[in-house]
Design an enzyme around this catalytic site. Structure first.
Site, short mmCIF file in Angstrom:
data_model
loop_
_atom_site.label_atom_id
_atom_site.label_comp_id
_atom_site.label_asym_id
_atom_site.label_seq_id
_atom_site.Cartn_x
_atom_site.Cartn_y
_atom_site.Cartn_z
N GLY A 1 -38.99 -16.86 17.52
CA GLY A 1 -39.10 -17.43 18.74
C GLY A 1 -40.59 -17.78 18.84
O GLY A 1 -41.20 -18.10 17.56
N LEU B 1 -41.85 -20.82 19.76
CA LEU B 1 -41.64 -22.03 18.81
C LEU B 1 -42.57 -22.86 18.67
O LEU B 1 -43.36 -23.27 19.78
CB LEU B 1 -40.12 -22.53 19.17
CG LEU B 1 -38.92 -21.68 19.07
CD1 LEU B 1 -37.94 -22.49 19.57
CD2 LEU B 1 -38.74 -21.04 17.60
N HIS C 1 -41.01 -24.76 13.54
CA HIS C 1 -39.87 -24.46 13.52
C HIS C 1 -38.95 -25.59 13.93
O HIS C 1 -37.90 -25.73 13.72
CB HIS C 1 -39.91 -23.39 15.05
CG HIS C 1 -40.25 -22.16 14.83
ND1 HIS C 1 -41.52 -22.00 15.37
CD2 HIS C 1 -40.12 -20.91 14.10
CE1 HIS C 1 -41.82 -20.54 15.22
NE2 HIS C 1 -41.02 -19.97 14.31
#
Ligand code: AMP
Length: 281
Positions: A31, A33, A37
């Site tokens: 996460g 992000l 990513h």
């Protein structure tokens, strides 16, 4: 975009897609992000029919004095970013879901996990291989996408997938950087404005060594010295390691050749950052 929190729901959603004849792409993340990513998500979308992203801050890959508690958790913003890229499935399990009460089984890769970050962060890669193996079993992707940013992780995951006969192609995507060279990282959020400036020392050191390599320097000690000189001009940054290694085994090499990995880790304040470059690439 479907969001599921349990292993069973994830399995059912993926199996449904597979029954429709779709190829499955998987992007595991913790996460918080960013564009690094998202580059993996876009590569997965380009190469697969059904894309699964996981968001799980994996406790077993954090050491006792590391940043597990303060690691950024930004689920709503992450959800919006994944939705905008038309990700098909988000798997966001709890810690109890991934490590049920009494879980005592871990996956360890030997030797290779004691190098680079594995040496500085004992047990880190045991946590990584364990969670990635679990996620691979749950999602059963055809392709799984990792970033070159975590070069040691990519090499170890590739080796684990091969050794454990996961029928999964591991795709490694290039490092996404800020305009001034800093590699994108969820941990950049910890940096103060002054530290943010100092943090460019990592990519500057790599660029300097890369340029020496391109001018004909292949001696690893001298390439490391070139990188060290850049760090010397930024005394607030404390180097953890600078190493010239084989990108598959992570073993040090005395002479660099095209594709040799030059990897660095350094503390900027209390934030530990990593970066790397493939020489000649
Ligand atoms: P993390 O959420 O930090 O576990 O990272 C999830 C995936 O994104 C890993 O495969 C990382 O290597 C990758 N990643 C992180 N930062 C970058 C970056 N700057 N460029 C490319 N990939 C990245």
């Amino acid at each position: 975009m479907k969001i599921v929190l349990t292993v069973n729901e994830a399995r059912l959603a993926v199996r449904d897609a597979r029954q429709q004849g779709k190829t499955i792409g998987f992007v595991p993340t913790m996460g918080a992000l960013h564009e690094g990513h998202m580059s993996l998500v876009r590569a997965a979308k380009a190469g697969c029919d059904f894309v699964v992203a996981s968001i799980f801050v994996n406790p077993t890959q954090f050491g006792p004095n590391e940043d597990l508690a303060k690691y950024p958790r930004t689920f709503e913003a992450d959800r919006q970013k994944l939705e905008a890229e038309h990700v098909d499935l988000v798997f966001a399990p709890t810690v109890d879901e991934m490590y049920p009460q009494g879980a005592v089984t871990f996956v360890t890769a030997e030797g290779i996990t004691d190098r680079l970050d594995g040496r500085s962060r004992p047990g880190h890669f045991r946590g990584v291989t364990t969670v990635v193996a679990k996620l691979f079993h749950i999602v059963e992707p055809d392709l799984a996408f990792f970033g070159q940013k975590d070069a040691a992780q990519a090499a170890i995951v590739r080796r684990m997938a091969r050794d454990l006969m996961f029928p999964i192609e591991i795709v490694v995507a290039p490092i996404v950087r800020e305009a001034d060279g800093l590699a994108l990282s969820s941990r950049n959020a910890y940096l103060s404005p002054a530290e943010r400036t100092q943090a460019t020392a990592l990519s500057r050191a790599l660029r300097e060594a890369q340029s020496r390599y391109r001018s004909g320097e292949i001696d690893s000690t001298r390439l490391i010295s070139a990188a060290q000189e850049v760090f010397a001009s930024e005394p607030a940054v404390r180097v953890d390691y600078i190493e010239v290694v084989d990108p598959e085994t992570l073993e040090p090499v005395a002479k660099a050749t095209s594709g040799t990995l030059l990897a660095v880790a350094a503390f900027v304040g209390s934030t530990r950052l990593i970066d790397n470059v493939l020489l000649g690439a």
